[in-house]
Design an enzyme around this catalytic site. Sequence first.
Site, PDB file in Angstrom:
ATOM      1  N   SER A   1       0.809  -1.224   0.000  1.00  0.00           N
ATOM      2  CA  SER A   1       0.000   0.000   0.000  1.00  0.00           C
ATOM      3  C   SER A   1       0.840   1.270   0.000  1.00  0.00           C
ATOM      4  O   SER A   1       1.701   1.461   0.876  1.00  0.00           O
ATOM      5  CB  SER A   1      -0.893  -0.032   1.254  1.00  0.00           C
ATOM      6  OG  SER A   1      -1.345   1.265   1.571  1.00  0.00           O
ATOM      7  N   GLY A   2       0.547   2.158  -0.920  1.00  0.00           N
ATOM      8  CA  GLY A   2       1.234   3.448  -0.962  1.00  0.00           C
ATOM      9  C   GLY A   2       0.931   4.281   0.279  1.00  0.00           C
ATOM     10  O   GLY A   2       1.815   4.947   0.823  1.00  0.00           O
ATOM     11  N   LEU A   3      -0.316   4.208   0.717  1.00  0.00           N
ATOM     12  CA  LEU A   3      -0.705   4.938   1.934  1.00  0.00           C
ATOM     13  C   LEU A   3       0.096   4.435   3.132  1.00  0.00           C
ATOM     14  O   LEU A   3       0.660   5.225   3.906  1.00  0.00           O
ATOM     15  CB  LEU A   3      -2.210   4.755   2.184  1.00  0.00           C
ATOM     16  CG  LEU A   3      -2.722   5.255   3.537  1.00  0.00           C
ATOM     17  CD1 LEU A   3      -2.695   6.774   3.614  1.00  0.00           C
ATOM     18  CD2 LEU A   3      -4.139   4.753   3.801  1.00  0.00           C
TER      19      LEU A   3
ATOM     20  N   ASP B   1       0.364  10.411   2.022  1.00  0.00           N
ATOM     21  CA  ASP B   1       0.334   9.737   0.716  1.00  0.00           C
ATOM     22  C   ASP B   1       0.038  10.761  -0.383  1.00  0.00           C
ATOM     23  O   ASP B   1      -1.071  10.846  -0.900  1.00  0.00           O
ATOM     24  CB  ASP B   1      -0.763   8.648   0.792  1.00  0.00           C
ATOM     25  CG  ASP B   1      -0.901   7.827  -0.470  1.00  0.00           C
ATOM     26  OD1 ASP B   1       0.037   7.822  -1.281  1.00  0.00           O
ATOM     27  OD2 ASP B   1      -1.960   7.191  -0.634  1.00  0.00           O
TER      28      ASP B   1
ATOM     29  N   ASP C   1       1.011  -1.259  -5.196  1.00  0.00           N
ATOM     30  CA  ASP C   1       0.325  -0.007  -5.469  1.00  0.00           C
ATOM     31  C   ASP C   1       1.382   0.927  -6.045  1.00  0.00           C
ATOM     32  O   ASP C   1       2.263   1.385  -5.322  1.00  0.00           O
ATOM     33  CB  ASP C   1      -0.229   0.531  -4.137  1.00  0.00           C
ATOM     34  CG  ASP C   1      -0.851   1.902  -4.253  1.00  0.00           C
ATOM     35  OD1 ASP C   1      -0.993   2.409  -5.375  1.00  0.00           O
ATOM     36  OD2 ASP C   1      -1.220   2.456  -3.188  1.00  0.00           O
TER      37      ASP C   1
ATOM     38  N   ASP D   1       0.792   3.861  -7.579  1.00  0.00           N
ATOM     39  CA  ASP D   1       0.266   5.222  -7.758  1.00  0.00           C
ATOM     40  C   ASP D   1       0.009   5.507  -9.248  1.00  0.00           C
ATOM     41  O   ASP D   1      -0.678   4.753  -9.900  1.00  0.00           O
ATOM     42  CB  ASP D   1       1.243   6.240  -7.157  1.00  0.00           C
ATOM     43  CG  ASP D   1       1.185   6.250  -5.627  1.00  0.00           C
ATOM     44  OD1 ASP D   1       0.354   5.516  -5.056  1.00  0.00           O
ATOM     45  OD2 ASP D   1       1.961   6.998  -5.008  1.00  0.00           O
TER      46      ASP D   1
ATOM     47  N   GLU E   1      -2.801   4.039 -11.443  1.00  0.00           N
ATOM     48  CA  GLU E   1      -4.096   4.740 -11.404  1.00  0.00           C
ATOM     49  C   GLU E   1      -4.111   5.956 -12.316  1.00  0.00           C
ATOM     50  O   GLU E   1      -3.055   6.545 -12.597  1.00  0.00           O
ATOM     51  CB  GLU E   1      -4.425   5.136  -9.953  1.00  0.00           C
ATOM     52  CG  GLU E   1      -3.502   6.175  -9.367  1.00  0.00           C
ATOM     53  CD  GLU E   1      -3.661   6.313  -7.838  1.00  0.00           C
ATOM     54  OE1 GLU E   1      -3.484   5.320  -7.113  1.00  0.00           O
ATOM     55  OE2 GLU E   1      -3.943   7.437  -7.387  1.00  0.00           O
TER      56      GLU E   1
ATOM     57  N   LYS F   1       0.079  12.761  -7.166  1.00  0.00           N
ATOM     58  CA  LYS F   1      -1.283  12.440  -6.753  1.00  0.00           C
ATOM     59  C   LYS F   1      -1.455  12.576  -5.249  1.00  0.00           C
ATOM     60  O   LYS F   1      -0.475  12.604  -4.505  1.00  0.00           O
ATOM     61  CB  LYS F   1      -1.667  11.035  -7.204  1.00  0.00           C
ATOM     62  CG  LYS F   1      -0.724   9.958  -6.742  1.00  0.00           C
ATOM     63  CD  LYS F   1      -1.420   8.771  -6.161  1.00  0.00           C
ATOM     64  CE  LYS F   1      -1.583   8.863  -4.658  1.00  0.00           C
ATOM     65  NZ  LYS F   1      -2.179   7.684  -4.072  1.00  0.00           N
TER      66      LYS F   1
ATOM     67  N   ASN G   1      -3.761  10.888  -1.926  1.00  0.00           N
ATOM     68  CA  ASN G   1      -4.577   9.736  -1.531  1.00  0.00           C
ATOM     69  C   ASN G   1      -6.039   9.998  -1.872  1.00  0.00           C
ATOM     70  O   ASN G   1      -6.536  11.118  -1.747  1.00  0.00           O
ATOM     71  CB  ASN G   1      -4.408   9.462  -0.029  1.00  0.00           C
ATOM     72  CG  ASN G   1      -5.194   8.241   0.400  1.00  0.00           C
ATOM     73  OD1 ASN G   1      -6.360   8.338   0.795  1.00  0.00           O
ATOM     74  ND2 ASN G   1      -4.588   7.084   0.306  1.00  0.00           N
ATOM     75  N   SER G   2      -6.731   8.940  -2.267  1.00  0.00           N
ATOM     76  CA  SER G   2      -8.109   9.062  -2.766  1.00  0.00           C
ATOM     77  C   SER G   2      -9.084   9.628  -1.744  1.00  0.00           C
ATOM     78  O   SER G   2     -10.152  10.122  -2.111  1.00  0.00           O
ATOM     79  CB  SER G   2      -8.610   7.689  -3.208  1.00  0.00           C
ATOM     80  OG  SER G   2      -7.724   7.143  -4.143  1.00  0.00           O
TER      81      SER G   2
ATOM     82  N   ARG H   1      -6.267   1.187 -12.544  1.00  0.00           N
ATOM     83  CA  ARG H   1      -7.203   1.682 -11.526  1.00  0.00           C
ATOM     84  C   ARG H   1      -7.843   2.983 -11.990  1.00  0.00           C
ATOM     85  O   ARG H   1      -7.127   3.914 -12.365  1.00  0.00           O
ATOM     86  CB  ARG H   1      -6.417   1.888 -10.230  1.00  0.00           C
ATOM     87  CG  ARG H   1      -7.065   2.789  -9.197  1.00  0.00           C
ATOM     88  CD  ARG H   1      -6.301   2.662  -7.903  1.00  0.00           C
ATOM     89  NE  ARG H   1      -6.550   3.705  -6.948  1.00  0.00           N
ATOM     90  CZ  ARG H   1      -6.002   3.747  -5.730  1.00  0.00           C
ATOM     91  NH1 ARG H   1      -5.175   2.781  -5.338  1.00  0.00           N
ATOM     92  NH2 ARG H   1      -6.261   4.735  -4.909  1.00  0.00           N
TER      93      ARG H   1
ATOM     94  N   HIS I   1     -12.180   2.288  -7.861  1.00  0.00           N
ATOM     95  CA  HIS I   1     -12.152   2.790  -6.492  1.00  0.00           C
ATOM     96  C   HIS I   1     -13.383   3.654  -6.232  1.00  0.00           C
ATOM     97  O   HIS I   1     -13.858   4.363  -7.128  1.00  0.00           O
ATOM     98  CB  HIS I   1     -10.878   3.592  -6.236  1.00  0.00           C
ATOM     99  CG  HIS I   1     -10.506   3.668  -4.779  1.00  0.00           C
ATOM    100  ND1 HIS I   1     -11.216   3.046  -3.783  1.00  0.00           N
ATOM    101  CD2 HIS I   1      -9.477   4.303  -4.144  1.00  0.00           C
ATOM    102  CE1 HIS I   1     -10.651   3.287  -2.618  1.00  0.00           C
ATOM    103  NE2 HIS I   1      -9.592   4.045  -2.800  1.00  0.00           N
TER     104      HIS I   1
HETATM  105  C1  SPV Z   1      -3.403   2.577  -0.777  1.00  0.00           C
HETATM  106  O1  SPV Z   1      -3.534   1.693   0.082  1.00  0.00           O
HETATM  107  O2  SPV Z   1      -2.424   3.309  -0.836  1.00  0.00           O
HETATM  108  C2  SPV Z   1      -4.446   2.782  -1.784  1.00  0.00           C
HETATM  109  C3  SPV Z   1      -5.833   2.539  -1.411  1.00  0.00           C
HETATM  110  O3  SPV Z   1      -4.145   3.215  -2.864  1.00  0.00           O
HETATM  111  S1  SPV Z   1      -6.493   4.047  -0.896  1.00  0.00           S
HETATM  112  O4  SPV Z   1      -5.790   4.479   0.292  1.00  0.00           O
HETATM  113  O5  SPV Z   1      -7.898   3.768  -0.629  1.00  0.00           O
HETATM  114  O6  SPV Z   1      -6.359   5.026  -1.963  1.00  0.00           O
HETATM  115 MG    MG Z   2      -2.325   4.153  -2.856  1.00  0.00          MG
END
Ligand code: SPV
Ligand code: MG
Length: 286
Positions: free
Chosen positions: A44-46, A56, A83, A85, A112, A118, A120-121, A156, A187
């Site tokens: 996970s990037g986060l 993130d 992930d 990004d 994505e 970017k 975080n979503s 994504r 997502h």
């Molecule tokens: C992550 O885990 O970094 C993701 C999922 O990309 S989210 O945090 O929902 O964007």
């Molecule tokens: Mg991410």
Amino acid sequence: MSAPRAAALREAFADGRLVRTAGAHDGLSARLAEEAGFDAVWASGLEISAANGLPDVSLLGMAEYLAGAVAMQRSVSLPVIADCDTGFGGVLNAAYTMMRYEEAGIAGICIEDKIFPKRNSFVNAGQKLLAADEFGRKLQAAKRAQLSADTVLIARTEAFICGLGLEEALSRCHLYVDAGADAVLVHSKAVDSTEIVSFMREWDHRAPVVIVPTTYADFSSTQAREAGIAMVIYANHGMRAAITAIRDTWADVLAKGSTADLEPRIATVKDIFALSGMDQWLETDR
Ligand code: SPV
Ligand code: MG
């Protein structure tokens, strides 16, 4: 090296088995996911950002995210899905990302359709979507760079995240599969699964669909299976659980002035040895 794990992932998709995937940020968190019985690990990037004390928002570079994914890859025998990004930049960066992650044996990479850098979503402001055809070029470039037929490229879409509707999400995902994506991650930050379920009704199983049910937490794995979803990613729950446990622990230590009460409730040092392979390493030195 990537082939057996990537092939296992493809096999699960082909058999219609739901791939239950846990988010992780290092070797230990990946190992805990494997021990629990998950089918795959999400680098996970986060989580990798947060583990470095950073938000993130594309601050770390590809090499740092890759090092995190490699630590997970070395620690488990499950497929690791990274992930990646935006692919860490433009079209050429997407190709280079595929080269480097595949070379490291990572089974799947996910990129994505947002503009680099970017966020975080779940950040409410500043979500910027890349033009669909430009993202298609990134996917094509990543595919051209791919060496093993088994490596899985997940495209994504953040269409729902950016407030665009079902038609935009669907047309983007069709374009991404045309560009070579092996699966799509749709997502959503909605509080219920309506966006995802409506997407699945129209998608007609064209390619495997991956979801991240963070905000629509009551969407169960049984419902995901029924909707025809291929992979669910519980992207951040391990880290969130750890944060809560560590906070409670430190508060307890300061309040009580000793760790005596804690001892029965926390993992032992022996457990750390087991999780980090102490015996196997000492055996190597015998
Ligand atoms: C992550 O885990 O970094 C993701 C999922 O990309 S989210 O945090 O929902 O964007
Ligand atoms: Mg991410």
